[in-house]
Design a protein around this motif. Structure first.
Motif, mmCIF file in Angstrom:
data_model
loop_
_atom_site.group_PDB
_atom_site.id
_atom_site.type_symbol
_atom_site.label_atom_id
_atom_site.label_comp_id
_atom_site.label_asym_id
_atom_site.label_seq_id
_atom_site.Cartn_x
_atom_site.Cartn_y
_atom_site.Cartn_z
ATOM 1 N N SER A 351 85.164 53.038 26.222
ATOM 2 C CA SER A 351 84.799 54.196 25.409
ATOM 3 C C SER A 351 83.598 54.886 26.019
ATOM 4 N N ASP A 352 83.492 56.188 25.734
ATOM 5 C CA ASP A 352 82.354 56.969 26.234
ATOM 6 C C ASP A 352 81.543 57.558 25.095
ATOM 7 N N GLY A 353 81.690 57.012 23.891
ATOM 8 C CA GLY A 353 80.976 57.520 22.745
ATOM 9 C C GLY A 353 81.764 58.533 21.946
ATOM 10 N N GLY A 354 82.718 59.213 22.595
ATOM 11 C CA GLY A 354 83.539 60.190 21.901
ATOM 12 C C GLY A 354 85.002 59.806 21.878
ATOM 13 N N THR A 355 85.498 59.291 22.977
ATOM 14 C CA THR A 355 86.894 58.868 23.080
ATOM 15 C C THR A 355 86.945 57.439 23.612
ATOM 16 N N SER A 356 88.095 56.814 23.449
ATOM 17 C CA SER A 356 88.275 55.458 23.955
ATOM 18 C C SER A 356 89.738 55.241 24.308
ATOM 19 N N PHE A 357 90.005 54.272 25.157
ATOM 20 C CA PHE A 357 91.374 53.906 25.483
ATOM 21 C C PHE A 357 91.427 52.409 25.772
ATOM 22 N N LEU A 358 92.645 51.848 25.667
ATOM 23 C CA LEU A 358 92.863 50.421 25.871
ATOM 24 C C LEU A 358 93.730 50.186 27.091
ATOM 25 N N MET A 359 93.467 49.103 27.774
ATOM 26 C CA MET A 359 94.364 48.628 28.827
ATOM 27 C C MET A 359 94.529 47.124 28.636
ATOM 28 N N GLU A 360 95.678 46.602 29.056
ATOM 29 C CA GLU A 360 95.987 45.186 28.856
ATOM 30 C C GLU A 360 96.223 44.490 30.191
ATOM 31 N N THR A 361 95.912 43.189 30.180
ATOM 32 C CA THR A 361 96.192 42.343 31.331
ATOM 33 C C THR A 361 96.548 40.956 30.822
ATOM 34 N N SER A 362 97.468 40.265 31.498
ATOM 35 C CA SER A 362 97.942 38.951 31.051
ATOM 36 C C SER A 362 98.007 37.993 32.227
ATOM 37 N N ASP A 363 97.728 36.715 31.931
ATOM 38 C CA ASP A 363 97.861 35.670 32.942
ATOM 39 C C ASP A 363 97.462 34.346 32.301
ATOM 40 N N ILE A 364 97.656 33.248 33.037
ATOM 41 C CA ILE A 364 97.199 31.945 32.586
ATOM 42 C C ILE A 364 95.678 31.910 32.700
ATOM 43 N N GLY A 365 95.013 31.752 31.575
ATOM 44 C CA GLY A 365 93.551 31.720 31.584
ATOM 45 C C GLY A 365 92.916 32.966 32.149
ATOM 46 N N VAL A 366 93.531 34.119 31.968
ATOM 47 C CA VAL A 366 93.051 35.361 32.576
ATOM 48 C C VAL A 366 91.570 35.587 32.240
ATOM 49 N N ASN A 367 90.788 35.956 33.259
ATOM 50 C CA ASN A 367 89.348 36.166 33.047
ATOM 51 C C ASN A 367 88.797 37.332 33.864
ATOM 52 N N SER A 368 89.667 38.296 34.236
ATOM 53 C CA SER A 368 89.194 39.465 34.981
ATOM 54 C C SER A 368 90.161 40.618 34.756
ATOM 55 N N ALA A 369 89.686 41.840 35.046
ATOM 56 C CA ALA A 369 90.515 43.035 34.888
ATOM 57 C C ALA A 369 89.940 44.150 35.744
ATOM 58 N N ALA A 370 90.815 45.072 36.164
ATOM 59 C CA ALA A 370 90.416 46.277 36.902
ATOM 60 C C ALA A 370 90.689 47.482 36.013
ATOM 61 N N VAL A 371 89.693 48.322 35.852
ATOM 62 C CA VAL A 371 89.801 49.513 35.008
ATOM 63 C C VAL A 371 89.837 50.735 35.911
ATOM 64 N N THR A 372 90.869 51.563 35.754
ATOM 65 C CA THR A 372 91.047 52.740 36.610
ATOM 66 C C THR A 372 91.036 54.025 35.772
ATOM 67 N N GLU A 373 91.199 55.153 36.474
ATOM 68 C CA GLU A 373 91.279 56.484 35.866
ATOM 69 C C GLU A 373 90.040 56.817 35.037
#
Length: 761
Positions: A351-373
């Motif tokens: 979020s940037d204080g005005g808008t927000s968006f969600l992204m999902e990631t899945s894996d065994i014991g997942v503990n990281s993610a890459a955020v784009t755009e």
């Protein structure tokens, strides 16, 4: 419950069952009698004597209850052969309060027709009152809308007055006396109370003074807990949640047990929870929660396999690994080691204080993610929550938020449009907003060239404070125009527009009116087959150099709502609808209108004129300038009235271009005239003046006199000029010119004199 009348009757019937002389005596009987009370319940227990083991049939125990030495109840308890030797129990609910009056239990046995050798008897004594009345029970808890039984025990020599509830609306029954010192009353306790209510007993002592005393009673509800749901957070314990239901209003809080073990429930509003260690690998299990208070108990059940109800804790230690202009990578850790073996789905909230968006990631014991755009040079907050992918139950709470700022980048392409005027093209662009500039804008670059062979490209750099540039070009040719914004990282992609060769379509296109709605304009149009890339809607004040704005829409849209902070009431706007094509745009429609029309200012026709024609008056005025029109003029109306009469006449026209109106069939006299413009918001622009109307003969004489005087003055001037000029040449003096006296005879003689002087050299 035995009614008061029946109970008093039982008390009055005293008696005891005694053995007849012919009854055989049985050595078997009771022993170890224990008598207790709880509330208004008499509880007893006893055992069989050893002799009873020789009995081959059932044993019958007879129980008799005495209140104040009067028999009020009797019962039997049958002991089967296989129950001999065990402890026996018998309970009885008394209509009286044990503190108020003594209760005795007499226990004996019978085997067939043989009575036991002995009987046992125990007494629960009532309490005595010494100096002041005593009220019982004390601090008892009652259920709302139930009947509470209370008693008052008087000291010796006191006279009873009343037994009532202080400060509480209840239903009092009649007071019943057992003896001259003990009095009972039943009260319906209709509603719960946050604090206790007072039961007050009043009496008169031997000296005639009123004395009183009382006790407190508490009113509430049994547990109303419901909706039990159990889950596991750490895969090693069970955590149960439920709704506490309505408030019990009791001082003592509800106690809870989970699977029989006491648990301390934590509260959040109406929600409750408690947890304890347990083996969740057993599969489906019936989890039981018991809620108990002074008024009752409720059991809640939830049959579930906790391995399918895993509610994860929030991810911890969320941090960024890399930050670029349009993407970042982040990582986190798990507070429970077992999570690393689960198939987990995580949501990342950006979020940037005005808008927000969600992204999902899945894996065994997942503990990281890459955020784009992401937007360059922009501040974001990021949080993470997760849940099990298989047998999803609930999302975990959100992690703590972290803040980061992306790197700068080149600006986004400009939003560009144009206005075309005589041999000029005004190129407009919208200044990039913060999320479009991606850094401080340094300047703008505009290029243009004619769409002809070997045409030279022209370039101009515009300061960052400007949002338009005027190009002087020959509009007989098409021009390709580009505009770019530049910051420290470089220039944006070029925005391209093509101008039409000439604006002949604009001159031929008819302009229609549009009416504003709710502070803006609602535009609609027909689909155009040439609008391959959409439509451009633009608007600006019809006159002046006001703000020029535009809106671009997709090819599928055929209507739009025009709203802007620059729109003003009472100001005429010109609106255009153009089709976006791969080449030059095509003008489709032109509109003119007001956001909201306002009344025209008074004295609008200050530069009016009038003239008399016979017995008519023609009133004319200059065309109303557009700058003075705060509404569309639909016509004009002329009012007049004779000052000697109250009758008002009028004449009107519905031609907006009209500049005169005639008042006919007038009479000699003075008239009041008023000119007004007709608009959608009513008549306005009122201008009034007075006219004196003369007869046509007076007017003719006046005009003739004016003409003759004008001719005389003209001839006189000519004579003077000629005479002075001739005297200078021949030094001759002209005869003196007599001082004119304007009369009819004088005019005739002057014409003769002027004829003679015409021969003067």
């Amino acid at each position: 419950m035995i009614s008061w009348v029946l109970l008093v009757s039982l008390i009055c019937v005293s008696g005891q069952v005694s053995s007849g002389p012919g009854d055989a005596v049985l050595p078997c009987g009771p022993q170890n009698l224990v008598l207790t009370s709880f509330g208004q319940v008499m509880m007893s227990s006893w055992e069989d004597t050893n002799v009873c083991f020789a009995v081959t049939e059932t044993i019958i125990y007879e129980l008799k209850v005495f209140i104040a030495n009067r028999l009020v109840h009797q019962d039997e308890l049958i002991v089967a052969r296989d129950q001999i030797g065990s402890t026996h129990y018998w309970n009885w609910t008394s209509p009286w309060i044990f503190d108020c009056v003594s209760h005795s239990l007499r226990l004996s046995s019978r085997y067939k027709n043989h009575k036991g050798s002995q009987h046992l008897e125990q007494t629960l004594p009532g309490k005595e009152s010494s100096r002041r009345p005593q009220v019982y029970p004390r601090d008892r808890v009652f259920q709302a809308n139930s009947i509470g039984n209370f008693c008052c025990v008087l000291p010796p020599g006191h006279t009873f007055d009343s037994l009532s509830v202080g400060g509480y609306t209840g239903t009092n029954n009649d007071t019943v006396s057992i003896d001259n010192r003990t009095f009972f009353s039943s009260i319906r306790l209709t509603r719960p109370t946050v604090v206790g209510v007072n039961i007050i007993c009043r009496a008169t002592n031997q000296q005639g003074a009123v004395v009183q005393n009382g006790a407190s009673a508490f009113i509430g509800y049994p547990p109303g807990d419901k909706d039990l749901q159990c889950e596991t957070r750490d895969l090693q314990s069970v955590e149960c949640h439920w709704n506490a239901g309505r408030d019990t209003h009791l001082r003592q809080k509800t106690k809870y047990k989970l699977l029989g073990s006491e648990c301390k429930a934590t509260a959040a509003s109406q929600s409750r929870k408690c947890s304890q260690k347990d083996d969740i690998s057993v599969g489906e299990k019936n989890w039981t929660l018991t809620a108990q208070n002074d008024l009752g108990t409720v059991d809640l059940f939830d049959q579930v396999d906790l391995r399918q109800r895993v509610h994860l804790f929030a991810p911890e230690e969320v941090r960024l690994l890399t930050i670029n202009s349009r993407n970042v990578s982040l990582t986190w850790s798990w507070p429970v080691e077992h999570y690393n073996d689960l198939n987990i789905t995580c949501q990342v909230n950006i979020s940037d204080g005005g808008t927000s968006f969600l992204m999902e990631t899945s894996d065994i014991g997942v503990n990281s993610a890459a955020v784009t755009e992401l937007v360059p040079n922009w501040t974001y907050n990021v949080m993470v929550r997760c849940g099990t992918t298989e047998h999803f139950w609930k999302w975990s709470p959100w992690s703590s938020a972290i803040t980061f700022h992306t790197e700068t980048d080149v600006p986004d392409a400009l939003d560009v449009w144009m206005q075309m005027r005589e041999n000029k093209v005004i190129v407009h662009w919208k200044k990039p907003l913060d999320h479009q500039s991606h850094g401080l804008i340094l300047n703008y670059t505009v290029t243009w060239r004619a769409m002809t062979e070997a045409a030279e490209e022209n370039v101009i750099t515009v300061p960052d404070t400007e949002d338009r540039v005027v190009l002087s070009v020959d509009t007989a040719h098409q021009y390709l125009i580009t505009a770019k914004a530049r910051n420290a990282n470089g220039s944006s992609s070029p925005s391209i527009i093509t101008t039409p060769a000439v604006h002949t379509d604009q001159t031929r296109l008819k302009t229609s009116r549009i009416t504003g709605v709710n502070g803006g304009f609602h535009l609609s149009w027909s689909v155009s087959p040439v609008a391959s890339c959409g439509y451009i809607l633009d608007w600006c004040p019809t006159l002046g150099d006001g703000p020029f704005e535009w809106l671009k829409v997709t090819p599928q849209e055929t209507e739009a709502r025009i709203i802007s902070g620059y729109l003003r009431d009472g100001l005429r706007y010109s609106l255009s609808i153009s089709a976006c094509t791969p080449a030059a745009p095509v003008l489709l429609e032109r509109r003119e209108g007001y956001v909201r029309e306002e009344k025209l200012p008074d004295n609008l026709f200050a530069h009016h004129k009038w003239k008399q024609q016979d017995m008519s008056v023609v009133v004319s005025w200059d065309p109303v300038r557009l700058t003075e029109q705060s509404a569309f003029i639909n016509g004009y109306v002329l009012y007049w009235s004779n000052q000697d009469s109250n009758v008002v006449y009028n004449v009107s026209t519905d031609h907006p271009e009209a500049t005169s109106l005639t008042a006919s069939d007038l009479k000699i006299g003075s008239y009041q005239f008023t000119v007004k413009a007709q608009t959608a918001v009513g008549e306005s622009g009122s201008t009034s003046f007075t006219v004196s109307l003369n007869s046509p003969t007076d007017a003719l004489v006046k005009m003739t006199t004016i003409c003759l005087v004008s001719i005389f003055i003209a001839l006189l001037l000519i004579t003077l000029i000629c005479c002075r000029h001739g005297a200078r040449i021949k030094n001759k003096v002209c005869p003196p010119i007599p001082k004119p006296v304007v009369t009819d005879k004088w005019l005739t003689s002057q014409i003769f004199v002027l004829t003679i002087q015409a021969n003067c050299p």
